[in-house]
Design an enzyme around this catalytic site. Structure first.
Site: not given
Ligand code: 8YV
Length: 327
Positions: A155, A178, A237-239, A268, A286-288
């Site tokens: 994406g 996909r 860096i996704a989930r 998490e 989770h600071i991406g």
């Molecule tokens: C968010 C993230 O900051 O945007 C997303 O999907 O994972 C992060 O950028 C986090 O989910 C908190 O809202």
């Protein structure tokens, strides 16, 4: 009367002030521990909510919230939303894309570099007082420039990472998604489409940027890790949940792959205990997307969606636009 808005967790006071011009705001600036019951109860008393991407809005919650008309996530990911259920209940869902793309791509690259070049591992070595003398092969890592970068999930953020790799680091970029990108987008990223197995076998560095869903659960498990090169790095860096964290900890401990850079984890903020034990994992909480400017832009986009919905019956980034009133 102004509509009532629940802001689920602390956000920037200037955004709260903006929202107060349009809503009766219930702000939770002290970061509450939402139990499922407390969350549902609070949501049921409001017309709108600004959520952080982690509070569940599903069939069970929605059944208890007949007043609710919109939930605006301050995140691009929206796996906390059951969008079809929201559509059935005529609740608009919005997310916060685009404004975080470059910042998050930067961070993906930071984790890749840190994992491949053993930045945090060697830093710990210094801090623990082990460094006595320079050594030729000290913390020998893996090259990033000129190597093969495999991206799963192409994406906006995946494409921004591909561009960094191709144009900045002279990497060969392969991707799996996909659906295949247009020829123009592939050319802009200098990226070639490959199957998942091929990608795992060929890539020196694998970066995961795909959304979480039932289908993407454990996209990377023991079988996939076994396909990767022993010298490879893996970045998520996704989930959380896209990687089987137990299988990854085992692969890292056994040297089946060289290193991992992880910003997101299954369950998490709890982590699989074995991930804490392996030295070759770079772990971040989770600071991406976390620069002040980007998080502020995300909060403002969520606020813009809420304001547009109540002022004009529109939204900037709707996920189920069929819920919007027809013009
Ligand atoms: C968010 C993230 O900051 O945007 C997303 O999907 O994972 C992060 O950028 C986090 O989910 C908190 O809202």
């Amino acid at each position: 009367m102004k509509p009532s808005l629940l802001v689920s967790r602390p956000i920037y006071p200037e955004v709260i002030d903006r929202l107060k011009n349009h809503f009766e705001v219930t702000a939770h600036q002290t970061d509450p521990e939402w139990t499922p019951q407390a969350w549902t109860e609070a949501l049921s008393q409001h017309d709108a909510a600004l959520t952080m991407g982690i509070e569940p809005v599903n069939e069970q919650v929605l059944a208890a919230c007949p007043r609710l008309r919109i939930c605006a996530n301050l995140s691009v990911g929206y796996n906390n939303f059951d969008v079809p259920a929201m559509t059935r209940h005529k609740v608009l869902a919005t997310n916060a894309p685009d404004v975080l793309t470059e910042t998050t791509a930067d961070f993906g690259f930071a984790l890749l570099m840190a994992a491949a070049r053993r930045v945090t591992e060697s830093e710990r070595y210094i801090r623990e007082g082990h460094w006595q003398k320079w050594a030729l092969e000290s913390f020998a890592g893996m090259a990033v420039h000129g190597s093969t970068l495999g991206i799963i999930g192409m994406g906006r953020i995946g494409q921004a990472i591909a561009k960094r790799g191709a144009h900045g680091f002279n990497m060969r970029v392969i991707y799996h998604n996909r659906s295949r990108l247009s020829a123009t987008d592939e050319a802009a990223c200098k990226a070639s489409y490959v199957g998942k197995h091929e990608l795992l076998q060929q890539a020196d560095h694998v970066v995961l940027v795909l959304p979480y869903s039932k289908e993407s659960h454990h996209t990377i498990g023991a079988t996939e890790l076994a396909l990767m090169k022993p010298s490879a790095t893996l970045v998520n860096i996704a989930r959380g949940g896209i990687i089987d964290d137990a299988a990854l900890a085992k692969a890292l401990a056994a040297g089946q792959i060289a290193a991992a850079g992880l910003d997101v984890f299954e369950g998490e903020p709890k982590l699989h205990p074995d991930l804490l034990k392996v030295p070759n994992a770079v772990l971040t909480p989770h600071i991406g997307s976390s620069t002040r400017a980007t998080r502020l832009a995300m909060a403002n986009l969520a606020a813009d969606n809420l304001i547009a919905f109540f002022n004009n019956g529109t939204a900037l980034t709707p996920l189920n636009p069929e819920v919007l009133p027809q013009p």
